[in-house]
Design a protein around this motif. Structure first.
Motif, PDB file in Angstrom:
ATOM      1  N   GLY A   1      -6.988  26.479   4.582  1.00 37.89           N
ATOM      2  CA  GLY A   1      -6.414  27.521   5.446  1.00 37.89           C
ATOM      3  C   GLY A   1      -5.336  27.042   6.406  1.00 37.89           C
ATOM      4  O   GLY A   1      -4.877  27.798   7.242  1.00 37.89           O
ATOM      5  N   ARG A   2      -4.925  25.791   6.293  1.00 40.19           N
ATOM      6  CA  ARG A   2      -3.858  25.260   7.164  1.00 40.19           C
ATOM      7  C   ARG A   2      -2.721  24.729   6.300  1.00 40.19           C
ATOM      8  O   ARG A   2      -2.951  24.122   5.267  1.00 40.19           O
ATOM      9  CB  ARG A   2      -4.392  24.090   8.008  1.00 40.19           C
TER      10      ARG A   2
ATOM     11  N   GLY B   1       4.678  17.204  -3.675  1.00 43.54           N
ATOM     12  CA  GLY B   1       3.841  18.298  -4.150  1.00 43.54           C
ATOM     13  C   GLY B   1       2.958  18.926  -3.092  1.00 43.54           C
ATOM     14  O   GLY B   1       2.622  20.112  -3.173  1.00 43.54           O
ATOM     15  N   MET B   2       2.565  18.148  -2.085  1.00 50.24           N
ATOM     16  CA  MET B   2       1.580  18.642  -1.111  1.00 50.24           C
ATOM     17  C   MET B   2       2.192  19.119   0.198  1.00 50.24           C
ATOM     18  O   MET B   2       1.550  19.858   0.933  1.00 50.24           O
ATOM     19  CB  MET B   2       0.549  17.544  -0.809  1.00 50.24           C
ATOM     20  N   ILE B   3       3.424  18.720   0.501  1.00 46.93           N
ATOM     21  CA  ILE B   3       4.014  19.090   1.793  1.00 46.93           C
ATOM     22  C   ILE B   3       4.079  20.612   1.934  1.00 46.93           C
ATOM     23  O   ILE B   3       4.514  21.306   1.022  1.00 46.93           O
ATOM     24  CB  ILE B   3       5.384  18.421   1.998  1.00 46.93           C
ATOM     25  N   GLY B   4       3.555  21.111   3.036  1.00 43.27           N
ATOM     26  CA  GLY B   4       3.593  22.540   3.319  1.00 43.27           C
ATOM     27  C   GLY B   4       2.592  23.369   2.537  1.00 43.27           C
ATOM     28  O   GLY B   4       2.587  24.591   2.650  1.00 43.27           O
ATOM     29  N   THR B   5       1.728  22.725   1.745  1.00 44.96           N
ATOM     30  CA  THR B   5       0.741  23.497   0.990  1.00 44.96           C
ATOM     31  C   THR B   5      -0.446  23.862   1.880  1.00 44.96           C
ATOM     32  O   THR B   5      -0.643  23.281   2.948  1.00 44.96           O
ATOM     33  CB  THR B   5       0.227  22.735  -0.249  1.00 44.96           C
ATOM     34  N   ASP B   6      -1.224  24.803   1.415  1.00 42.82           N
ATOM     35  CA  ASP B   6      -2.390  25.274   2.146  1.00 42.82           C
ATOM     36  C   ASP B   6      -3.609  24.442   1.756  1.00 42.82           C
ATOM     37  O   ASP B   6      -3.942  24.351   0.586  1.00 42.82           O
ATOM     38  CB  ASP B   6      -2.611  26.750   1.806  1.00 42.82           C
ATOM     39  N   LEU B   7      -4.225  23.822   2.734  1.00 46.71           N
ATOM     40  CA  LEU B   7      -5.466  23.078   2.504  1.00 46.71           C
ATOM     41  C   LEU B   7      -6.469  23.555   3.551  1.00 46.71           C
ATOM     42  O   LEU B   7      -6.221  23.405   4.754  1.00 46.71           O
ATOM     43  CB  LEU B   7      -5.219  21.566   2.619  1.00 46.71           C
TER      44      LEU B   7
ATOM     45  N   GLU C   1       0.848  -1.183   0.000  1.00 46.94           N
ATOM     46  CA  GLU C   1       0.000   0.000   0.000  1.00 46.94           C
ATOM     47  C   GLU C   1       0.885   1.235   0.000  1.00 46.94           C
ATOM     48  O   GLU C   1       1.836   1.322   0.764  1.00 46.94           O
ATOM     49  CB  GLU C   1      -0.906   0.007   1.220  1.00 46.94           C
ATOM     50  N   TYR C   2       0.562   2.155  -0.867  1.00 41.84           N
ATOM     51  CA  TYR C   2       1.295   3.407  -0.964  1.00 41.84           C
ATOM     52  C   TYR C   2       0.498   4.479  -0.242  1.00 41.84           C
ATOM     53  O   TYR C   2      -0.288   5.196  -0.831  1.00 41.84           O
ATOM     54  CB  TYR C   2       1.549   3.738  -2.439  1.00 41.84           C
ATOM     55  N   ARG C   3       0.708   4.522   1.067  1.00 40.68           N
ATOM     56  CA  ARG C   3      -0.094   5.376   1.936  1.00 40.68           C
ATOM     57  C   ARG C   3       0.774   6.506   2.487  1.00 40.68           C
ATOM     58  O   ARG C   3       1.892   6.273   2.914  1.00 40.68           O
ATOM     59  CB  ARG C   3      -0.649   4.545   3.088  1.00 40.68           C
ATOM     60  N   CYS C   4       0.232   7.711   2.485  1.00 41.96           N
ATOM     61  CA  CYS C   4       0.953   8.803   3.129  1.00 41.96           C
ATOM     62  C   CYS C   4       0.099   9.392   4.252  1.00 41.96           C
ATOM     63  O   CYS C   4      -1.120   9.391   4.190  1.00 41.96           O
ATOM     64  CB  CYS C   4       1.417   9.873   2.144  1.00 41.96           C
ATOM     65  N   PHE C   5       0.813   9.849   5.257  1.00 48.35           N
ATOM     66  CA  PHE C   5       0.209  10.489   6.423  1.00 48.35           C
ATOM     67  C   PHE C   5       0.052  11.974   6.107  1.00 48.35           C
ATOM     68  O   PHE C   5       0.965  12.592   5.570  1.00 48.35           O
ATOM     69  CB  PHE C   5       1.136  10.304   7.633  1.00 48.35           C
ATOM     70  N   VAL C   6      -1.101  12.530   6.437  1.00 45.40           N
ATOM     71  CA  VAL C   6      -1.348  13.959   6.225  1.00 45.40           C
ATOM     72  C   VAL C   6      -1.736  14.570   7.568  1.00 45.40           C
ATOM     73  O   VAL C   6      -2.727  14.174   8.173  1.00 45.40           O
ATOM     74  CB  VAL C   6      -2.489  14.186   5.201  1.00 45.40           C
ATOM     75  N   GLY C   7      -0.920  15.501   8.044  1.00 46.52           N
ATOM     76  CA  GLY C   7      -1.167  16.113   9.345  1.00 46.52           C
ATOM     77  C   GLY C   7      -1.404  17.608   9.237  1.00 46.52           C
ATOM     78  O   GLY C   7      -1.195  18.217   8.185  1.00 46.52           O
ATOM     79  N   GLY C   8      -1.829  18.203  10.349  1.00 46.05           N
ATOM     80  CA  GLY C   8      -2.074  19.637  10.406  1.00 46.05           C
ATOM     81  C   GLY C   8      -3.341  20.049   9.682  1.00 46.05           C
ATOM     82  O   GLY C   8      -3.465  21.188   9.233  1.00 46.05           O
TER      83      GLY C   8
ATOM     84  N   THR D   1     -11.858  20.012   7.250  1.00 50.74           N
ATOM     85  CA  THR D   1     -11.450  19.202   6.095  1.00 50.74           C
ATOM     86  C   THR D   1     -12.142  17.834   6.139  1.00 50.74           C
ATOM     87  O   THR D   1     -12.171  17.179   7.182  1.00 50.74           O
ATOM     88  CB  THR D   1      -9.922  19.011   6.069  1.00 50.74           C
ATOM     89  N   THR D   2     -12.700  17.424   4.992  1.00 46.51           N
ATOM     90  CA  THR D   2     -13.415  16.148   4.905  1.00 46.51           C
ATOM     91  C   THR D   2     -12.615  15.143   4.081  1.00 46.51           C
ATOM     92  O   THR D   2     -11.642  15.509   3.412  1.00 46.51           O
ATOM     93  CB  THR D   2     -14.777  16.347   4.208  1.00 46.51           C
TER      94      THR D   2
END
Length: 81
Positions: A75-76, A67-73, A6-13, A18-19
């Motif tokens: 407002g976070r 591509g997504m690290i540190g991006t705004d989602l 499985e190619y799973r990544c953790f998304v925090g913050g 967010t849904t």
């Protein structure tokens, strides 16, 4: 019989608002999403501020992390590993 990798990544913050769907849409530009899940508190049902996105291959996962690290989602600024 081999176990499927499985190619799973953790998304925090993540923002409380967010849904699963927002998470799915944000990461879908990197490849096919197998699963996107916000982890919720068992008692309250509220987001715990993190989740997981599972993509269909390693390149998509690596591209998504990069591509997504540190991006705004919502407002976070999110962290992705």
């Amino acid at each position: 019989m081999s176990a499927k990798i499985e190619y799973r990544c953790f998304v925090g913050g993540l923002a409380w608002a967010t849904t699963d769907q927002i998470l799915h849409e944000a990461f879908s530009q990197y490849g096919e999403i197998i699963d996107s899940k916000i982890i919720k508190d068992r008692e309250t049902g509220r987001s715990r501020g993190f989740g997981f996105v599972t993509l269909d291959n390693e390149k998509a996962m690596r591209d998504a992390i990069e591509g997504m690290i540190g991006t705004d989602l919502d407002g976070r600024n999110i962290t992705v590993t």
